[in-house]
Every structure is written in C-alpha cells, then in structure tokens.
Design a protein around this motif. Structure first.
Motif, short mmCIF file in Angstrom:
data_model
loop_
_atom_site.label_atom_id
_atom_site.label_comp_id
_atom_site.label_asym_id
_atom_site.label_seq_id
_atom_site.Cartn_x
_atom_site.Cartn_y
_atom_site.Cartn_z
N PRO A 30 11.49 12.34 -7.28
CA PRO A 30 10.22 12.52 -7.12
C PRO A 30 8.86 12.78 -8.01
O PRO A 30 9.36 13.18 -8.90
CB PRO A 30 10.49 14.23 -6.43
N ILE A 31 8.09 12.08 -7.63
CA ILE A 31 6.71 12.87 -8.80
C ILE A 31 5.89 13.86 -7.62
O ILE A 31 5.34 13.87 -6.44
CB ILE A 31 5.74 11.89 -8.32
N GLU A 32 5.27 14.92 -8.90
CA GLU A 32 4.49 15.63 -8.40
C GLU A 32 3.19 16.09 -8.96
O GLU A 32 3.81 15.64 -10.18
CB GLU A 32 4.83 17.50 -8.10
N VAL A 33 1.92 16.00 -8.48
CA VAL A 33 1.00 15.97 -8.86
C VAL A 33 0.22 17.24 -8.27
O VAL A 33 0.02 17.84 -7.43
CB VAL A 33 -0.36 14.83 -8.39
N GLU A 34 -0.92 18.09 -9.52
CA GLU A 34 -1.27 19.14 -9.01
C GLU A 34 -2.59 19.36 -10.28
O GLU A 34 -2.79 19.16 -10.73
CB GLU A 34 -0.34 20.86 -9.45
N MET B 13 1.01 -1.22 -0.05
CA MET B 13 0.09 0.28 0.25
C MET B 13 0.79 1.09 -0.28
O MET B 13 0.52 2.25 -0.31
CB MET B 13 -0.74 0.01 1.02
N LEU B 14 2.48 1.31 0.45
CA LEU B 14 3.29 2.85 0.52
C LEU B 14 3.85 2.71 -0.73
O LEU B 14 5.18 3.38 -1.20
CB LEU B 14 3.79 2.51 1.94
N LEU B 15 3.91 1.34 -1.86
CA LEU B 15 4.57 1.95 -2.72
C LEU B 15 5.18 3.03 -3.42
O LEU B 15 6.00 3.51 -3.93
CB LEU B 15 4.18 0.68 -3.56
N PRO B 16 3.50 3.66 -3.51
CA PRO B 16 3.99 5.18 -4.18
C PRO B 16 5.35 6.22 -2.86
O PRO B 16 5.37 6.57 -3.98
CB PRO B 16 2.72 5.84 -3.75
N LEU B 17 5.46 5.76 -2.18
CA LEU B 17 6.61 6.60 -0.76
C LEU B 17 7.47 5.79 -0.93
O LEU B 17 8.68 7.05 -0.55
CB LEU B 17 6.03 6.67 0.42
N GLY B 18 7.62 4.85 -1.91
CA GLY B 18 9.55 4.98 -1.78
C GLY B 18 9.74 3.38 -1.98
O GLY B 18 8.83 2.31 -1.14
N THR C 126 7.49 9.21 -4.93
CA THR C 126 8.31 9.00 -5.32
C THR C 126 8.00 7.68 -6.26
O THR C 126 7.49 6.76 -6.45
CB THR C 126 9.67 8.59 -5.07
N VAL C 127 9.27 7.00 -7.86
CA VAL C 127 9.42 6.43 -8.75
C VAL C 127 10.33 6.18 -8.46
O VAL C 127 11.60 6.50 -8.86
CB VAL C 127 8.11 6.48 -9.85
N ALA C 128 11.14 4.86 -8.41
CA ALA C 128 12.82 4.46 -8.64
C ALA C 128 13.50 5.63 -7.49
O ALA C 128 14.54 5.89 -8.33
CB ALA C 128 12.95 4.37 -10.43
#
Length: 421
Positions: free
Chosen positions: A396-400, A78-83, A391-393
């Motif tokens: 950082p990823i940012e979404v607006e 579930m926490l994969l988008p954090l690293g 994050t991915v790999a």
C-alpha cells in the motif's frame, strides 16, 4: 404428489479482483471522483476462458463487451496504481492469442497483437465484416510492449515478466518485419481485404482521418501516435531486455533514435499559429494537416523534445481543442467537425480518472529499484487531502496533503521517495 423442483447449482463466482478492493479502499480526493468510474469498470471485467484466473477489461458496453487489444491494454495501463493483477491478466490473455501465421483474411501476422475477439463473424455497415479473431490494428502490438514494461516498473513479479519476454521479442520482430510494409521507416496500415476496418488506429471510423478542409485522406496511413507508441515500445523494451540479460537492447535504442529523427523530418508542419505535428501521412506520403487529439498521444513517449512537447500542449489547450469539459477529438475549426461525432468531436474513457489522479500526484514507480516519485505540492483546491488504495508491488501507498497542499507520502518499507516540483 408434488415433486420438489431440482436445486439449482449456484453460478461460479468471479474471484475477488483488485478493482473490488479499490472500491473498499478507494482514493478519496474531494468529491470522490473515482467512485463512478470504478463502479463502471467492475461491470466490464471479463475472464479468459482459456485461463479463468486471468481477468481483463472489455472495451465497453454494450457493443464492445469483449476483448479488444488496444482498449483493454490502455485501461489496464491507466489502472496500474491500483495493482498489477489486471495488467498481468490482460498481457497473458493477449499473448495467448498473439499472431503466429500470415493470414490476409484476418490481418494476422507473426508477433502481432489482435484487435478484437468475437464469438462469430461481425457484420458492419457497407458490406464490411470481421472474422471472429481480427488482427486489423496498427497500435495494439507496441501498446502491449509498453504495458509489459510499465507493469514491471509497478511491481509485476520478475518471474511473470520473464515468462512473457518471448512474446515481447516476437512483438518487436513484428515492428521491424511486418509493420513497415513499404520500407519508408514508418509503421503504416491498409485494409488489404476490402472487408475489414479502413482505419486501424484508435480512431477506427471510416471518416476520421481527414485534412483541415474536410477531405477524407486515402490509405495506407502512417499515424502520428502509432510512431510514438512504437518509439516508446522500442526504448522501454530495450530496458527490459537489458534488465533480464537478453540481447537486442542496443539495436532497439538505435531503431527508436532513427524513428524519432524521421518523425521530426516528415510529420511536422506549420500554420499561422506556428509548428505542430500532423495526424498522419497519407497514401502519397502527404501530411494530413488537421489538428486532433491524436497529438496528445505523442506526449510522454519520448518521441518529442521539451520544446516540441510544449508546442503540442499549447495546441491541445487552445479553444479549438479544449471544450471546457475535456479535449475534443477534432479541432472545432476543422471542416467536418461534429461535436457528437464518434471520432470527429466527442471523447470518453472510464479508466482515465485513475490516470488523471496519477498525473495530479506526479506519481511514478520503479519497483525493481524500490523507488517512487511524487510531486512536492499539489495545486490549489487539493489541500488537506488523504488518498489511499494505491499500491506498488502489491504494497500500500498513502498520500496526504496539508493545508498548504504540501505532499507527504507513506511508502512501503524499503522504498525511497523522491519529490519533484
């Protein structure tokens, strides 16, 4: 003459962890719904005494503050988008303890991922007791395989993935050789010792697998969600085997296809509101016909087609399952429903907040091919939003979103972004 007390050596500090960094740069949709879950999760971080650099999340506090196969795997996923650091630590910690022998007392089997680890034997009610390393779980092994695949897609370095492929092949061997005891093509379980857990899925209380009329079903059980996990594990691991030049991909895709058809033939039933998949098959291969949140675990695994997925979603969002604050674990109209029951009414999971955010964004990663996918627009109420800390790999990823809810993603350099409705 007074002697100065000896200086105390400071306790060793846990290395800074991605959950700490996520707290520094946590996603901030109104009204910061991740603040408390991330705080709670940091309190559950443990390190592997065999390799302290590897961290994982304990199942819960206070009684479950230890390594659990299923719970630690789900939380990490579930926490994969954090690293991917937590995922790598969880995968390696469990791989070090992967089953190597046939031991009926502990339910250990070669290739099997364990259920839980304690310092000493655990004594339960009604005379049951579990050994310190207990393997009585039907679902941790396919969930381990799925996490390995998903961590690879989110950017776990190829070298770290490749080191774990022998463990993956051993886990696949368990699926085929040991998980189907009676040869009917489904994964099932039974407590052969009479002293362990009578139920070995995520609902592991003794009273949770029951018919609509309240009767408790009898094991061995083939749980619906375990078939779904196994299907997903076979398909996803086939992708891994193929990507890393190892044999077996075609076999496991056929295995998954056959399981999917068997499930369609045996697990679906019908009532006045239409068709739905049952919770389990019991000892006599009868469908256990209660409606429960187990159904939700079938979604996204590839086991169901589009029409079947819509039927399941309809059941989950009906008044009997949707409490208004979350999904019940058992439909309110079922005999035996208890709104405060451990597995017969209530539900909880701190890590699910990150998964909800990921689902809201429709965010999917394919780090090996340098691609990301995200929704083109979010629902009303999420306008003028900025989310960082993802994050991915390791990048950082940012979404607006703007005042209309339209989504704009700042992806790492070299990553392509696909938007979907």
């Amino acid at each position: 003459m007074h002697r100065r007390p000896p200086r105390r050596r400071p306790l060793p500090r846990r290395p800074r962890h991605p959950l700490d960094r996520a707290e520094d740069h946590r996603p901030r949709p109104r009204p910061r719904p991740l603040d408390r879950p991330l705080q709670d999760l940091r309190g559950l971080l443990l390190t592997d005494p065999l390799r302290p650099a590897d961290t994982f999340l304990a199942a819960g506090a206070p009684w479950f503050l230890t390594l659990f196969g299923r719970d630690s795997l789900w939380a990490a996923r579930m926490l994969l988008p954090l690293g991917t650091d937590l995922d790598a630590g969880t995968l390696r910690t469990l791989a070090r303890r992967q089953g190597r022998a046939v031991d009926p007392a502990s339910e250990e089997r070669p290739g099997k991922i364990l259920h839980e680890v304690r310092r000493a034997e655990q004594h339960l009610d009604a005379g049951s007791h579990l050994p310190p390393s207990y393997y009585g779980t039907a679902d941790a092994t396919p969930l381990w395989l799925v996490l390995l695949h998903d961590a690879w897609r989110w950017g776990l370095p190829a070298g770290q993935v490749e080191e774990l492929l022998p463990n993956a092949e051993a886990a696949l061997d368990w699926l085929e050789r040991y998980a189907d005891a009676d040869g009917d093509g489904f994964l099932e379980y039974v407590d052969s010792t009479g002293r362990g857990l009578s139920n070995q899925g995520w609902k592991d209380s003794s009273d949770d697998i029951r018919f609509r009329d309240g009767r408790i079903a009898e094991a061995p059980f083939a749980l619906s969600e375990v078939q779904a996990y196994a299907h997903e594990a076979a398909v996803r691991t086939a992708d891994l085997l193929e990507a890393f030049g190892r044999p077996g991909a075609a076999h496991w895709r056929r295995w998954a296809r056959d399981l999917r058809q068997r499930f369609r033939d045996r697990f679906w039933t019908e009532d006045a509101d239409g068709r739905y998949p049952v919770v389990a098959l019991d000892r006599d291969k009868r469908p256990v016909d209660s409606i429960a949140s187990n159904l939700g675990h079938l979604l996204g695994t590839g086991l169901l087609d589009e029409t079947e997925s819509a039927l399941v979603a309809g059941r989950l969002t009906a008044p009997g399952m949707d409490s208004g604050f979350g999904l019940r674990t058992l439909d309110a109209a079922t005999a035996g429903f208890n709104p405060l029951g451990y597995h017969t009414g209530s539900a909880w999971a701190a890590a699910s907040a990150v998964l909800v955010l990921q689902a809201l964004l429709g965010l999917e990663a394919d780090a090996p091919n340098r691609r990301l996918r995200v929704r083109d627009r979010l629902p009303a109420g999420y306008e003028s939003l900025r989310i960082d800390g993802l994050t991915v790999a390791g990048l950082p990823i940012e979404v607006e979103t703007d005042h209309t809810g339209a989504v704009r993603m700042r992806a790492p350099e070299g990553f392509g972004v696909t938007t979907v409705r």
